[in-house]
Scaffold this motif. Structure first.
Motif, PDB file in Angstrom:
ATOM      1  N   PHE A  72       0.863  -1.180   0.000  1.00  0.00           N
ATOM      2  CA  PHE A  72       0.000   0.000   0.000  1.00  0.00           C
ATOM      3  C   PHE A  72       0.906   1.239   0.000  1.00  0.00           C
ATOM      4  O   PHE A  72       1.205   1.815   1.045  1.00  0.00           O
ATOM      5  N   LEU A  73       1.343   1.619  -1.194  1.00  0.00           N
ATOM      6  CA  LEU A  73       2.347   2.675  -1.332  1.00  0.00           C
ATOM      7  C   LEU A  73       1.761   4.081  -1.371  1.00  0.00           C
ATOM      8  O   LEU A  73       2.468   5.055  -1.150  1.00  0.00           O
ATOM      9  N   HIS A  74       0.489   4.174  -1.667  1.00  0.00           N
ATOM     10  CA  HIS A  74      -0.129   5.489  -1.864  1.00  0.00           C
ATOM     11  C   HIS A  74      -0.801   5.924  -0.561  1.00  0.00           C
ATOM     12  O   HIS A  74      -1.830   5.371  -0.164  1.00  0.00           O
ATOM     13  N   LYS A  75      -0.205   6.911   0.099  1.00  0.00           N
ATOM     14  CA  LYS A  75      -0.670   7.359   1.408  1.00  0.00           C
ATOM     15  C   LYS A  75      -1.493   8.643   1.265  1.00  0.00           C
ATOM     16  O   LYS A  75      -1.162   9.522   0.476  1.00  0.00           O
ATOM     17  N   GLY A  76      -2.552   8.723   2.067  1.00  0.00           N
ATOM     18  CA  GLY A  76      -3.377   9.923   2.058  1.00  0.00           C
ATOM     19  C   GLY A  76      -4.179  10.024   3.343  1.00  0.00           C
ATOM     20  O   GLY A  76      -3.858   9.398   4.357  1.00  0.00           O
ATOM     21  N   ILE A  77      -5.240  10.805   3.296  1.00  0.00           N
ATOM     22  CA  ILE A  77      -6.100  10.977   4.469  1.00  0.00           C
ATOM     23  C   ILE A  77      -7.562  10.832   4.060  1.00  0.00           C
ATOM     24  O   ILE A  77      -7.914  10.957   2.882  1.00  0.00           O
ATOM     25  N   ARG A 113     -14.427   8.873   1.248  1.00  0.00           N
ATOM     26  CA  ARG A 113     -13.520   9.324   0.196  1.00  0.00           C
ATOM     27  C   ARG A 113     -12.152   9.643   0.792  1.00  0.00           C
ATOM     28  O   ARG A 113     -12.053  10.385   1.771  1.00  0.00           O
ATOM     29  N   GLY A 114     -11.120   9.062   0.207  1.00  0.00           N
ATOM     30  CA  GLY A 114      -9.758   9.381   0.594  1.00  0.00           C
ATOM     31  C   GLY A 114      -9.128  10.307  -0.418  1.00  0.00           C
ATOM     32  O   GLY A 114      -9.505  10.320  -1.598  1.00  0.00           O
ATOM     33  N   LEU A 115      -8.180  11.098   0.037  1.00  0.00           N
ATOM     34  CA  LEU A 115      -7.476  12.027  -0.836  1.00  0.00           C
ATOM     35  C   LEU A 115      -6.003  11.641  -0.873  1.00  0.00           C
ATOM     36  O   LEU A 115      -5.332  11.625   0.162  1.00  0.00           O
TER      37      LEU A 115
END
Length: 279
Positions: free
Chosen positions: A214-219, A237-239
């Motif tokens: 899971f390389l794509h990090k967001g909030i 929804r994540g950004l």
């Protein structure tokens, strides 16, 4: 050791704009290649300006004519005003002339508005990108006649933003509540409303179908207004920053959200385990 929950999701653009013609005419130039990265304000299409140049010049001539007529009537009103005390002209004649002057003034305003509209139509002949992102395929070619009238306006192409990018997923209400409680505890117990969920900075991670990690990090950026009663899930929804623009709208993703703090756990290497199927 953490035990995050995983959900299925789909990527979506933060902004999507259908670019449509705002004036009618023939396409004279196309300034982009399909799929190209573009910046807000970049030219996309050019529409033949010549008919609109003629209309603008005619409107400017009407302004000059209306201004000349107004100046003439202003002079006449001033002259009649001086003659009125001498009874050379009647009050009725003077008031009729004043009314004509006022009509001429209104006609001048109307002519100036026509010039403004003509210049606006000229501006609409140059179609520019409304945002920074990527442009889809062109839906018209040079020489095509496009329409810029209301709901029948011709769609020319579509532009989407690619960085950052959103990912929509459905989570169960328990997981969402636990993640919210964890985030509130980390910020000292200060709660926020669901509307301001972004302030909690609840971390989410995502991966594409070809990725293992899971390389794509967001909030977590948004929580829908209600839980679906048939499934007990809520739309979230994540950004994600997406700086390399690898993720594009519509891609399937696996989304990971942690609902509890890491715990100390004893791990045993897999090769140290043995299975004896004969006993």
């Amino acid at each position: 050791l953490t035990n995050p929950l995983e959900f299925n999701g789909n990527a979506a653009a933060v902004e999507t704009v259908e670019v449509k013609a705002r004036v009618s005419g023939f396409i004279t130039e196309i300034h982009f290649s399909d799929g190209q990265r573009i910046t807000k304000g970049d030219p996309l299409f050019s529409i033949d300006q010549r008919p609109y140049l003629v209309i603008r010049d005619q409107a400017r001539a009407d302004v000059a004519k209306a201004l000349a007529e107004l100046n003439e009537l202003e002079s006449e009103v001033a002259r009649y005003k001086n003659l009125l005390p001498k009874a050379v002209v009647t009050r009725e004649q003077y008031e009729i002339l004043v009314a004509k002057r006022d009509v001429a003034n209104a006609m001048l305003d109307k002519s100036r508005a026509t010039v403004a509209q003509a210049e606006l139509d000229l501006e609409f002949c140059q179609i520019i990108s409304p945002l920074t992102g990527r442009v889809s395929t062109r839906e018209v070619d040079v020489g095509d006649l496009v329409t810029g009238t209301g709901s029948s306006a011709t769609r020319l192409t579509t532009v989407v933003t690619t960085s950052p990018i959103e990912v929509y997923f459905d989570t169960d209400e328990r997981a969402l509540l636990l993640a919210r409680q964890r985030a509130i505890a980390k910020r000292g117990g200060e709660a926020v409303t669901w509307r301001d969920i972004k302030e909690l900075e609840i971390p989410v991670s995502a991966r594409l179908v070809t990725e293992e990690l899971f390389l794509h990090k967001g909030i977590l950026d948004f929580v829908d207004i209600g839980v679906k009663p048939t499934t007990g899930t809520v739309r979230c929804r994540g950004l994600l920053p997406n700086p390399e623009e690898l993720i594009t709208p519509g891609m399937f993703m696996r989304v990971q959200m942690t609902t509890a703090e890491p715990e100390r756990t004893m791990l045993v290497p897999e090769r140290s385990l043995g299975i004896d199927q004969g006993r």
